[in-house]
Design a protein around this motif. Structure first.
Motif, PDB file in Angstrom:
ATOM      1  N   VAL A   1       0.855  -1.189   0.000  1.00 59.79           N
ATOM      2  CA  VAL A   1       0.000   0.000   0.000  1.00 59.79           C
ATOM      3  C   VAL A   1       0.888   1.234   0.000  1.00 59.79           C
ATOM      4  O   VAL A   1       1.568   1.516   0.987  1.00 59.79           O
ATOM      5  CB  VAL A   1      -0.940   0.018   1.233  1.00 59.79           C
ATOM      6  N   MET A   2       0.883   1.974  -1.094  1.00 59.32           N
ATOM      7  CA  MET A   2       1.772   3.124  -1.220  1.00 59.32           C
ATOM      8  C   MET A   2       1.307   4.313  -0.379  1.00 59.32           C
ATOM      9  O   MET A   2       2.117   5.073   0.118  1.00 59.32           O
ATOM     10  CB  MET A   2       1.879   3.545  -2.685  1.00 59.32           C
ATOM     11  N   ASP A   3       0.011   4.492  -0.251  1.00 61.52           N
ATOM     12  CA  ASP A   3      -0.519   5.696   0.374  1.00 61.52           C
ATOM     13  C   ASP A   3      -0.364   5.651   1.891  1.00 61.52           C
ATOM     14  O   ASP A   3      -0.903   4.775   2.565  1.00 61.52           O
ATOM     15  CB  ASP A   3      -1.993   5.869   0.011  1.00 61.52           C
ATOM     16  N   LYS A   4       0.390   6.611   2.429  1.00 60.83           N
ATOM     17  CA  LYS A   4       0.662   6.671   3.867  1.00 60.83           C
ATOM     18  C   LYS A   4      -0.623   6.915   4.662  1.00 60.83           C
ATOM     19  O   LYS A   4      -0.803   6.376   5.758  1.00 60.83           O
ATOM     20  CB  LYS A   4       1.674   7.796   4.148  1.00 60.83           C
ATOM     21  N   GLY A   5      -1.527   7.734   4.114  1.00 56.26           N
ATOM     22  CA  GLY A   5      -2.786   7.997   4.815  1.00 56.26           C
ATOM     23  C   GLY A   5      -3.618   6.746   4.992  1.00 56.26           C
ATOM     24  O   GLY A   5      -4.193   6.518   6.058  1.00 56.26           O
ATOM     25  N   LEU A   6      -3.686   5.935   3.957  1.00 54.89           N
ATOM     26  CA  LEU A   6      -4.430   4.682   4.056  1.00 54.89           C
ATOM     27  C   LEU A   6      -3.787   3.746   5.065  1.00 54.89           C
ATOM     28  O   LEU A   6      -4.471   3.115   5.870  1.00 54.89           O
ATOM     29  CB  LEU A   6      -4.513   4.018   2.678  1.00 54.89           C
ATOM     30  N   ARG A   7      -2.448   3.676   5.048  1.00 59.16           N
ATOM     31  CA  ARG A   7      -1.766   2.804   6.008  1.00 59.16           C
ATOM     32  C   ARG A   7      -2.021   3.263   7.448  1.00 59.16           C
ATOM     33  O   ARG A   7      -2.304   2.444   8.332  1.00 59.16           O
ATOM     34  CB  ARG A   7      -0.255   2.767   5.724  1.00 59.16           C
ATOM     35  N   ASN A   8      -1.924   4.569   7.691  1.00 56.71           N
ATOM     36  CA  ASN A   8      -2.171   5.079   9.041  1.00 56.71           C
ATOM     37  C   ASN A   8      -3.588   4.765   9.498  1.00 56.71           C
ATOM     38  O   ASN A   8      -3.828   4.445  10.676  1.00 56.71           O
ATOM     39  CB  ASN A   8      -1.933   6.589   9.088  1.00 56.71           C
ATOM     40  N   PHE A   9      -4.543   4.901   8.580  1.00 57.34           N
ATOM     41  CA  PHE A   9      -5.937   4.602   8.912  1.00 57.34           C
ATOM     42  C   PHE A   9      -6.092   3.130   9.288  1.00 57.34           C
ATOM     43  O   PHE A   9      -6.721   2.785  10.294  1.00 57.34           O
ATOM     44  CB  PHE A   9      -6.824   4.964   7.722  1.00 57.34           C
ATOM     45  N   LEU A  10      -5.501   2.237   8.497  1.00 52.35           N
ATOM     46  CA  LEU A  10      -5.589   0.807   8.792  1.00 52.35           C
ATOM     47  C   LEU A  10      -4.914   0.469  10.116  1.00 52.35           C
ATOM     48  O   LEU A  10      -5.398  -0.382  10.883  1.00 52.35           O
ATOM     49  CB  LEU A  10      -4.955   0.003   7.662  1.00 52.35           C
ATOM     50  N   LEU A  11      -3.821   1.144  10.414  1.00 45.30           N
ATOM     51  CA  LEU A  11      -3.054   0.840  11.626  1.00 45.30           C
ATOM     52  C   LEU A  11      -3.774   1.253  12.906  1.00 45.30           C
ATOM     53  O   LEU A  11      -3.382   0.828  13.993  1.00 45.30           O
ATOM     54  CB  LEU A  11      -1.678   1.510  11.556  1.00 45.30           C
ATOM     55  N   THR A  12      -4.832   2.077  12.794  1.00 44.77           N
ATOM     56  CA  THR A  12      -5.618   2.393  13.993  1.00 44.77           C
ATOM     57  C   THR A  12      -6.312   1.151  14.526  1.00 44.77           C
ATOM     58  O   THR A  12      -6.806   1.151  15.660  1.00 44.77           O
ATOM     59  CB  THR A  12      -6.665   3.482  13.704  1.00 44.77           C
ATOM     60  N   ASN A  13      -6.367   0.092  13.722  1.00 44.78           N
ATOM     61  CA  ASN A  13      -7.016  -1.147  14.134  1.00 44.78           C
ATOM     62  C   ASN A  13      -6.062  -2.163  14.756  1.00 44.78           C
ATOM     63  O   ASN A  13      -6.476  -3.268  15.090  1.00 44.78           O
ATOM     64  CB  ASN A  13      -7.708  -1.787  12.924  1.00 44.78           C
ATOM     65  N   LEU A  14      -4.799  -1.779  14.914  1.00 43.43           N
ATOM     66  CA  LEU A  14      -3.820  -2.675  15.524  1.00 43.43           C
ATOM     67  C   LEU A  14      -3.904  -2.550  17.049  1.00 43.43           C
ATOM     68  O   LEU A  14      -3.761  -1.459  17.603  1.00 43.43           O
ATOM     69  CB  LEU A  14      -2.417  -2.313  15.039  1.00 43.43           C
ATOM     70  N   VAL A  15      -4.153  -3.662  17.730  1.00 46.02           N
ATOM     71  CA  VAL A  15      -4.289  -3.635  19.190  1.00 46.02           C
ATOM     72  C   VAL A  15      -3.447  -4.750  19.810  1.00 46.02           C
ATOM     73  O   VAL A  15      -3.172  -5.772  19.169  1.00 46.02           O
ATOM     74  CB  VAL A  15      -5.764  -3.772  19.635  1.00 46.02           C
ATOM     75  N   GLN A  16      -3.076  -4.546  21.073  1.00 41.98           N
ATOM     76  CA  GLN A  16      -2.248  -5.520  21.789  1.00 41.98           C
ATOM     77  C   GLN A  16      -3.097  -6.303  22.770  1.00 41.98           C
ATOM     78  O   GLN A  16      -3.987  -5.767  23.434  1.00 41.98           O
ATOM     79  CB  GLN A  16      -1.115  -4.811  22.531  1.00 41.98           C
ATOM     80  N   THR A  17      -2.823  -7.608  22.881  1.00 48.13           N
ATOM     81  CA  THR A  17      -3.534  -8.467  23.813  1.00 48.13           C
ATOM     82  C   THR A  17      -2.720  -8.629  25.099  1.00 48.13           C
ATOM     83  O   THR A  17      -1.581  -8.164  25.198  1.00 48.13           O
ATOM     84  CB  THR A  17      -3.796  -9.851  23.195  1.00 48.13           C
ATOM     85  N   LEU A  18      -3.300  -9.295  26.085  1.00 48.40           N
ATOM     86  CA  LEU A  18      -2.654  -9.438  27.386  1.00 48.40           C
ATOM     87  C   LEU A  18      -1.344 -10.208  27.317  1.00 48.40           C
ATOM     88  O   LEU A  18      -0.452 -10.015  28.150  1.00 48.40           O
ATOM     89  CB  LEU A  18      -3.610 -10.127  28.364  1.00 48.40           C
ATOM     90  N   ASP A  19      -1.203 -11.109  26.332  1.00 49.77           N
ATOM     91  CA  ASP A  19       0.040 -11.882  26.243  1.00 49.77           C
ATOM     92  C   ASP A  19       1.138 -11.143  25.479  1.00 49.77           C
ATOM     93  O   ASP A  19       2.209 -11.703  25.220  1.00 49.77           O
ATOM     94  CB  ASP A  19      -0.225 -13.254  25.613  1.00 49.77           C
ATOM     95  N   GLY A  20       0.870  -9.878  25.115  1.00 50.26           N
ATOM     96  CA  GLY A  20       1.885  -9.076  24.440  1.00 50.26           C
ATOM     97  C   GLY A  20       1.840  -9.133  22.926  1.00 50.26           C
ATOM     98  O   GLY A  20       2.561  -8.391  22.251  1.00 50.26           O
ATOM     99  N   SER A  21       1.004 -10.036  22.379  1.00 52.72           N
ATOM    100  CA  SER A  21       0.908 -10.135  20.928  1.00 52.72           C
ATOM    101  C   SER A  21      -0.051  -9.077  20.389  1.00 52.72           C
ATOM    102  O   SER A  21      -0.819  -8.477  21.141  1.00 52.72           O
ATOM    103  CB  SER A  21       0.428 -11.531  20.522  1.00 52.72           C
TER     104      SER A  21
END
Length: 304
Positions: free
Chosen positions: A192-212
Motif C-alpha cells: 500500500v503506497m498511500d501513507k494515509g491509508l496505512r495510518n488509517f488501517l493501523l488504527t485497528n492494531l491492538v495488543q492483547t494481554l500476552d503481548g501479541s
C-alpha cells in the motif's frame, strides 16, 4: 497491483459492488458506543439524540472531536457507535446493511430513545440510509456523507486483496505500540503506497494481554461479506419522508449529479451540499466547513 493504487482510487472501489446475498440470521448485536451528553436531567424539549456511524475499517474514536462540537452546538446527546466487526463491538459472521440497520434499531431500543438523528459516513452512510428507510418512525433527521444508494460495477480484485494483505502480515509481539506500528507499517508499505491509508488501517492494531498484536476488525467476516458492503439492499417501495442532507467532497465521485433522481425517490426531501477541495474524507479534510453545514442542518426547525 494494489501497491499502484492511491488512496482515492482505493476508496472509490470500496463502494461499487452490488448487493448479492442475504443471511437468514437476523440477530442484532449490542453496539459499543461513546456518548457525549449534558449532566442536566433530560427534558421533553431536548432535540433528538444524534447517532454517528463510521465507515469501513473505522471506529467511533475517529469522530471524537466532531462529536464534542456537535454536542456543544446542537444541544443534542451524541452517540458515536462502533459497527459490528469494528472497534469494541461484537464480531459476527453477518455484515450486511440489513444487519447494520437492525443493530441500530436495537441500540435505539436499548437506550430507550423515541427518535434519533443519524449521521453516517461511507459504509456508515449506507447503514444510516437503510435504517431510515426501514425504520422511518425512529428517525428525526439523516445526514449521509459521501456515499449514495446507487451501486456501480467495478473490478474489486485490488480491494479484495487488501483483506488478504492484512491477514498475511507478521504482527509483532512484546514490543511497544509505537514499535509495533512502525514494524507493521514497513510491511504494509510493500503493498500500500498511500501513507494515509496505512495510518488509517493501523488504527485497528491492538495488543492483547500476552503481548501479541492483532487486528480488532473482523477481517474474515468483512472479507466474506464484502460484496454486500459494496452494494445496497433492495428498497422496493421504501422511502423516508424526513429531512436528509447528502454531503459530498467535490473531488470524490461517490455522489454524482446523475444519482440525484434515484436518491430523491427514496428521500424526497433530500438536500445536496458539496465541499470544494475535499475528497471522500471531507469531514477530516475541511472540518470547519463540514461542521458549518451539518450543524445548520441539525439545528434547522423542520416540520416532519
Amino acid at each position: 497491483m494494489f501497491s499502484l493504487l492511491n488512496f482515492n482510487s482505493a476508496k472509490k472501489l470500496f463502494f461499487q459492488i452490488p448487493f448479492r446475498k442475504l443471511s437468514t440470521n437476523f440477530t442484532p448485536v449490542r453496539l459499543a458506543y461513546a456518548s457525549y451528553e449534558s449532566t442536566a436531567p433530560p427534558s421533553e424539549q431536548d432535540p433528538a439524540a444524534l447517532v454517528v456511524n463510521h465507515g469501513i475499517f473505522g471506529s467511533k474514536s475517529n469522530w471524537n472531536s466532531l462529536c464534542k462540537v456537535y454536542h456543544e452546538k446542537t444541544r443534542r446527546k451524541i452517540i458515536a457507535v462502533d459497527a459490528r466487526n469494528h472497534g469494541d463491538s461484537p464480531h459476527a459472521q453477518e455484515h450486511t446493511y440489513v444487519h447494520l440497520a437492525l443493530d441500530l434499531e436495537e441500540l435505539v431500543k436499548q437506550l430507550k430513545l423515541t427518535k434519533v438523528a443519524v449521521l453516517g459516513h461511507s459504509m456508515g452512510g449506507r447503514a444510516a440510509m437503510y435504517f431510515a428507510l426501514k425504520y422511518p418512525n425512529l428517525v428525526d433527521k439523516l445526514i449521509v456523507v459521501d456515499i449514495s444508494p446507487v451501486v456501480r460495477y467495478a473490478d474489486m480484485k485490488s480491494i479484495g486483496r487488501l483483506f488478504n494483505v492484512l491477514q498475511s502480515l507478521e504482527l509483532p509481539k512484546n514490543v511497544t505500540m509505537s514499535v509495533a506500528r512502525n514494524q507493521t507499517d514497513q510491511q504494509l508499505s510493500r503493498y500500500v503506497m498511500d501513507k494515509g491509508l496505512r495510518n488509517f488501517l493501523l488504527t485497528n492494531l491492538v495488543q492483547t494481554l500476552d503481548g501479541s498484536y492483532h487486528w480488532r476488525i473482523n477481517i474474515s467476516a468483512l472479507k466474506a461479506n464484502f460484496d454486500d458492503i459494496c452494494g445496497f439492499p433492495p428498497t422496493n417501495s421504501l422511502n423516508f419522508q424526513g429531512p436528509v442532507l447528502f454531503m459530498s467532497g467535490a473531488n470524490s465521485d461517490l455522489i454524482q449529479n446523475s444519482d440525484h433522481d434515484r436518491i430523491l425517490k427514496l428521500f424526497p426531501k433530500a438536500e445536496f451540499v458539496s465541499i470544494e477541495g475535499t475528497g471522500h474524507w471531507l469531514h477530516s479534510e475541511k472540518p470547519k466547513e463540514f461542521l458549518d453545514h451539518t450543524v445548520k442542518f441539525l439545528n434547522k426547525n423542520d416540520k416532519l
